[in-house]
Enzyme design. Sequence first.
Site, PDB file in Angstrom:
ATOM      1  N   ARG A  21       0.827  -1.215   0.000  1.00  0.00           N
ATOM      2  CA  ARG A  21       0.000   0.000   0.000  1.00  0.00           C
ATOM      3  C   ARG A  21       0.854   1.254   0.000  1.00  0.00           C
ATOM      4  O   ARG A  21       0.585   2.200  -0.750  1.00  0.00           O
ATOM      5  CB  ARG A  21      -0.956   0.002   1.195  1.00  0.00           C
ATOM      6  CG  ARG A  21      -2.040  -1.057   1.081  1.00  0.00           C
ATOM      7  CD  ARG A  21      -2.908  -1.104   2.320  1.00  0.00           C
ATOM      8  NE  ARG A  21      -2.080  -1.405   3.485  1.00  0.00           N
ATOM      9  CZ  ARG A  21      -2.208  -0.858   4.689  1.00  0.00           C
ATOM     10  NH1 ARG A  21      -3.149   0.019   4.924  1.00  0.00           N
ATOM     11  NH2 ARG A  21      -1.417  -1.210   5.668  1.00  0.00           N
ATOM     12  N   ASN A  39      -6.091  -2.789   2.346  1.00  0.00           N
ATOM     13  CA  ASN A  39      -6.113  -4.239   2.498  1.00  0.00           C
ATOM     14  C   ASN A  39      -7.557  -4.724   2.584  1.00  0.00           C
ATOM     15  O   ASN A  39      -8.409  -4.070   3.191  1.00  0.00           O
ATOM     16  CB  ASN A  39      -5.377  -4.666   3.772  1.00  0.00           C
ATOM     17  CG  ASN A  39      -3.882  -4.517   3.657  1.00  0.00           C
ATOM     18  OD1 ASN A  39      -3.326  -4.465   2.570  1.00  0.00           O
ATOM     19  ND2 ASN A  39      -3.208  -4.445   4.786  1.00  0.00           N
TER      20      ASN A  39
END
Length: 95
Positions: A21, A39
Amino acid sequence: MRDPIARLCHVSGRVQGVFFRASTRQRAIELGVTGHARNLADGRVEVLAVGPPDAVQALCDWLWQGPPSAHVTRVDAEAVPLEQLGPLPTEFRKG
């Protein structure tokens, strides 16, 4: 400047716990893309990319690589009509 587009991508493989990320956010900022990376409970990472078509495509292509410790096995991308997003994102967030 061309009108922005949006793509919603779901990235599978070893993509959680490997700075995916954060790396996606950095790459998006470099490309001038807004949206998010977060996520999912099933182990995938969801990426919303909004911006100029070439920049969005470059980010979607980069998702196949990710950071060095990631192992991407699949990227599913779909076009998202901008009107479905409501206000367009003004930055790229990792959540």
